[in-house]
Design an enzyme around this catalytic site. Sequence first.
Site, short mmCIF file in Angstrom:
data_model
loop_
_atom_site.label_atom_id
_atom_site.label_comp_id
_atom_site.label_asym_id
_atom_site.label_seq_id
_atom_site.Cartn_x
_atom_site.Cartn_y
_atom_site.Cartn_z
N VAL A 1 19.64 37.26 -13.55
CA VAL A 1 18.99 38.27 -14.37
C VAL A 1 17.85 38.83 -13.52
O VAL A 1 16.99 38.09 -13.04
CB VAL A 1 18.43 37.70 -15.68
CG1 VAL A 1 17.77 38.81 -16.50
CG2 VAL A 1 19.54 37.05 -16.49
N GLY B 1 14.24 36.66 -5.37
CA GLY B 1 13.07 36.42 -6.21
C GLY B 1 11.76 36.51 -5.45
O GLY B 1 11.72 36.71 -4.23
N ASN C 1 27.37 40.43 10.06
CA ASN C 1 28.51 40.41 10.97
C ASN C 1 28.52 41.61 11.92
O ASN C 1 27.54 41.90 12.57
CB ASN C 1 29.81 40.30 10.18
CG ASN C 1 29.85 39.05 9.33
OD1 ASN C 1 29.29 38.02 9.71
ND2 ASN C 1 30.47 39.11 8.18
#
Length: 586
Positions: free
Chosen positions: A247, A502, A451
């Site tokens: 969330v 976060g 990559n």
Amino acid sequence: MPHVLSLSFKANYFSKFSKAPVICKLAGRKVLDGVGQPTLEVEIYCTVKNREKRICSAIISSHYQIPENALSETTQADEKERNDSVTTAVEWVNESLNTMLRDLKPTDQCEIDKMLGEYFSKKEEEKKEIEKEEEDDDTLSVTSCAPSAVAQSGQKKEAKPGKKSSIETTIPPAEPSESVLCGSLAIGGTSLAIAKAGASINRIPLYLHIALLKRSQDSPKEMTLPLPMVTLLSCEKFSPLKLVKEVMLIPPVQLSLKQGIERALDIQKEMMRLLEPAGKAQPSPQLADSKKGRARNKEKNASPPALKRVSHLGCLITGCDNLEQPLLLMQTACNNIGLELGKDMYLAINCAAHELMDYVKGKYEILTGTFRSPDEMVDTYVELVNKFPSVIALVDPLRKEDRQQWNNLCGALGSKCYLIAEDAATNTSKLQTDQNINIPMCSGVVLKYVNQTKVSDLVKLTGRLDGQRRITILGSPDGESSDDSLVDLAVGLGARFVKLGGLSRGERVTKYNRLLAIEEELAKNRTLRFDANFEFTDFAEESQPEKQQPEVLPPPQQDSVPSQLSVPALQGHNMPAQLLESSTLT
């Protein structure tokens, strides 16, 4: 003294006629990322005024996902594959690429990226030839040793009359996972290091250097910062709720980045208080109301779910029992600090639907023991967004194979919610080579720099996405490093959102700090522009673009918006005024 000044003047004068800096050496080495796993760092050395000088370095993030509760055999295999890939990448950089790029100008990004692409294609062809030889050898071995077994294996078992198939619903099979060439990190790492070197030599920020590459050296008069998708909550893998992987908080467009992050930090602090172990925090009335149907289990309903730990993504981890619970938690946390979801803060949900498909049943497991067909998933999302209009973005709501359901979902929700493909889109390099962009109908795509992705690939691909009215989201992978170049890429490419994880863990907070620094610099130069509103696409009218009017959300009121970022303390640790300098929740 006059003699010294004369020599200095002559040195400065003749320096104008010296050759432009050229690459003299590339150095690759193995370093550790934010979770202690090996990855690649590429250093660029240039000849400047006849002297070798280290210009910059770049660390590329690994594409490998962090396994949760994986078997030890699987973990060991992944670690070996990762180590082999990084070791091979270091060899490529120090040997082949070092020789190939010597004496080239680091400002020639497109030319160098073209050479890197050709080198990678050659390595791919070599790998295919080796695999073909091995396959031919295996075929000969099987044919000579067990011809009868081969004949038997081709026979199909007939289904018994009246017996139902074990597959309840026919669904498109999952597309095979895209193979990653061992050593491909060298391509992406070198391209990014070249871009940083070019910016350094031109004495401009990396984000401006990227913007000039995208705009063919036409300097932008104004620049808009991407909005952060701040991951606040994650449901653990073995939680009853499967559908919500993350969330995320999205600040209103009218707020400065500092103001938006301050609000996110305030919400995080309140969320931690709500998720404290039972007895320390008071139960939320809204959470209790949401569980009236389970009044018998009073002990379970007495408090919200407990905080388990902090994820490698830098967010809080907890378990939830139903789809509404994490959203009600967010709503409660916002209400407790005087904020209103849908006006003062918005939500995004990473559904990661590709991880939920039960291929035997042909359905998604959204809760433990609760399954939904692809068509039923569309109805679930419509009901969810209608009930929680503060949810303005869904990431990977369906597998990429369920294209008809993507179409249906875009038609139902596209005018008020961003429907974003992350895993549902192929890797960035494949997207760039596929002129049709082989992704389902969606509002936008999450691009990751991993990559063999090159800076030129991102420049071209974001230009095509802009032309198709799709938004670009730059996202950080699981194995993130302390290199903050991703933020400069997002700003320079004009991304709408940036998905960094976060507000904890140093490797992620470093990027938020870089975003704050860019905002301050653009504001100081008076080149910072704010978008008026969120704009969504009405897919029902996409066939008639000349009549299309983008849907917008009304601007929130800013009665109590602080002028500066005042960062609160989390879990007893004081954070610096800029934001954070290291992990505060670990």
